[in-house]
Design an enzyme around this catalytic site. Structure first.
Site, PDB file in Angstrom:
ATOM      1  CG  ASP A   1     -20.764  -7.273   9.049  1.00 50.40           C
ATOM      2  OD1 ASP A   1     -19.697  -7.208   8.567  1.00 50.40           O
ATOM      3  OD2 ASP A   1     -21.895  -6.322   9.113  1.00 50.40           O
TER       4      ASP A   1
ATOM      5  CD  GLU B  24      -3.370  -4.002  -9.019  1.00 48.43           C
ATOM      6  OE1 GLU B  24      -2.585  -3.111  -9.008  1.00 48.43           O
ATOM      7  OE2 GLU B  24      -4.507  -3.755  -8.471  1.00 48.43           O
TER       8      GLU B  24
ATOM      9  CG  HIS C 226       1.045  -1.786  20.427  1.00 46.13           C
ATOM     10  ND1 HIS C 226       1.095  -1.163  21.589  1.00 46.13           N
ATOM     11  CD2 HIS C 226      -0.351  -2.284  20.309  1.00 46.13           C
ATOM     12  CE1 HIS C 226      -0.197  -0.781  21.996  1.00 46.13           C
ATOM     13  NE2 HIS C 226      -1.068  -1.727  21.324  1.00 46.13           N
TER      14      HIS C 226
ATOM     15  CG  ASP D 179      -4.001  -1.806  18.900  1.00 46.48           C
ATOM     16  OD1 ASP D 179      -3.008  -1.107  18.199  1.00 46.48           O
ATOM     17  OD2 ASP D 179      -3.931  -1.874  20.070  1.00 46.48           O
TER      18      ASP D 179
ATOM     19  CG  ASP E  35     -18.895  -4.652   6.241  1.00 52.53           C
ATOM     20  OD1 ASP E  35     -18.116  -5.581   5.916  1.00 52.53           O
ATOM     21  OD2 ASP E  35     -19.423  -4.641   7.450  1.00 52.53           O
TER      22      ASP E  35
ATOM     23  CG  HIS F  42      -3.060  -2.472   9.489  1.00 47.10           C
ATOM     24  ND1 HIS F  42      -3.078  -1.782   8.225  1.00 47.10           N
ATOM     25  CD2 HIS F  42      -2.269  -3.722   9.370  1.00 47.10           C
ATOM     26  CE1 HIS F  42      -2.243  -2.407   7.403  1.00 47.10           C
ATOM     27  NE2 HIS F  42      -1.891  -3.736   8.033  1.00 47.10           N
TER      28      HIS F  42
ATOM     29  CD  GLN G 295      -1.215  -0.195   3.849  1.00 43.76           C
ATOM     30  OE1 GLN G 295      -1.567  -1.250   3.927  1.00 43.76           O
ATOM     31  NE2 GLN G 295      -1.233   0.971   4.475  1.00 43.76           N
TER      32      GLN G 295
ATOM     33  CB  CYS H 197      -4.671  -1.475   5.198  1.00 48.01           C
ATOM     34  SG  CYS H 197      -5.662  -0.547   6.478  1.00 48.01           S
TER      35      CYS H 197
ATOM     36  CD  GLU I  45      -5.313  -4.223  -4.406  1.00 46.11           C
ATOM     37  OE1 GLU I  45      -5.647  -5.434  -4.197  1.00 46.11           O
ATOM     38  OE2 GLU I  45      -4.709  -3.689  -5.284  1.00 46.11           O
TER      39      GLU I  45
ATOM     40  CG  ASN J  23       0.273  -5.947   7.055  1.00 43.24           C
ATOM     41  OD1 ASN J  23      -0.666  -5.291   6.549  1.00 43.24           O
ATOM     42  ND2 ASN J  23       1.179  -5.904   7.576  1.00 43.24           N
TER      43      ASN J  23
END
Length: 335
Positions: free
Chosen positions: A231, A200, A258, A255, A185, A281, A133, A139, A164, A302
């Site tokens: 969901d 793509e 960190h 999260d 969503d 993220h 990205q 993301c 994307e 990722n």
């Protein structure tokens, strides 16, 4: 006087060692810049980034030394974020935006009587190559295309790399904001409303925000369609594992704020500081399993390129109180 002479002697003996150390660091830093294609316009900027990088190297080395003693279940590595401040990392790399007005459809109900021991959709050919990205909070778009690619493969038997940038340019009416963040969503809703999403190859990623580049979706280049989304119950790891076993790759958000995550390399990411509520993220969960040491994990794709993590993937601890919020916003598209 004698004390002063002794101090001078010690300094003379240490000086060559210190100079050698600095030079070694400088050489390593220059190699780092080459590896990640980085450059700076001023000496002041170079020195600033060099200092940040040195501290990162020390941090990574300390963590990995503790990991060898069994104090951590994962290792870290110097990567593309090593010359960035913590604030820069947070500002540039996250893009999941929750919406308090968004009503989640908790429609998923499993028909499984028991969970398989492991699931691997990547090995089955349902997952495209890892994307990058860049310094753009997109993301959510990479996660959405990944989940849709898996469902399209399951329905048609063909794995198609989806765009994307299509989602970046075309979902702004639904509330997504390109590099400034979005919600998976909403992306699924957009693909449904406009009748598809381009490939793509026909609509390549260029990190352009909506408003600068208009939506260029065309039916002729359509790679997949979408009829809606489902969901999963918030925070329910059992439902997440059931959906992974029955449905395919699942879009989630965690999260990731960190430092352990930013410099993750291998092993199972397990960080008690992670919050199940402060998620920022998006990732694509492509399976789950258990290590030889008995640690349960989710395998996640990722969107930070293959130089990050384990060739672009991260294993996140499983069945540990929804750590990092991995099951807080899970969903998948229908086709």
């Amino acid at each position: 006087m004698l004390l002063l002479l002794l101090k001078s002697l010690v300094w003379c003996l240490l000086l060559p060692v210190l100079v050698t150390s600095v030079n070694a660091d400088s050489d390593s830093f220059l190699e780092y810049l080459k590896t990640y294609g980085k450059s700076y316009t001023t000496a002041e900027e170079f020195n600033k980034r060099f200092s940040i990088w040195q501290e990162t190297v020390s941090q990574v080395e300390r963590h990995n030394a503790d990991a060898t003693l069994g104090l951590h279940s994962y290792t870290m590595a110097v990567n593309q974020f090593a010359d960035m401040t913590y604030e820069e990392y947070r500002a540039n790399m996250f893009g999941f935006k929750s919406d308090p007005d968004h009503v989640r459809n908790t429609l998923y109900q499993s028909s499984l009587s028991e969970l398989p021991a492991a699931v691997d959709w990547k090995a089955k050919g349902y997952v495209t190559e890892v994307g990058n990205q860049g310094q753009c909070g997109s993301c959510w778009a990479f996660t959405a295309t990944g989940a849709l690619e898996g469902q399209h493969k399951k329905k048609t038997g063909i794995l198609v790399d989806l765009s994307e940038q299509d989602l970046m340019d075309c979902t702004k009416k639904g509330g997504n904001q390109g590099c400034e963040g979005g919600l998976m969503d909403r992306a699924f809703e957009d693909v449904k409303s406009k009748g598809g999403i381009d490939t793509e190859q026909s609509y390549p990623y260029n990190q352009t925000n909506p408003g600068i580049q208009m939506c260029q979706y065309t039916v002729a280049n359509r790679g997949a369609t979408c009829t809606g989304y489902v969901d999963l119950p918030k925070g329910n790891e059992t439902a997440l594992q059931q959906a992974l076993a029955e449905i395919g790759p699942i879009s989630v958000a965690i999260d990731a704020s960190h430092e352990g995550f930013s410099y993750y390399k291998k092993g199972v990411y397990d960080d008690p500081k992670c919050s199940p509520d402060s998620i920022n993220h998006s990732l694509l969960v492509v399976g789950y399993g258990t290590t030889k040491d008995g640690i349960q994990y989710y395998n996640c794709k990722n969107s930070w390129g293959t130089q990050w993590g384990d060739h672009g993937y991260v294993k996140i601890v499983r069945n540990k109180n929804n750590q990092c919020g991995v099951a807080s916003t899970a969903s998948y598209p229908t086709v």
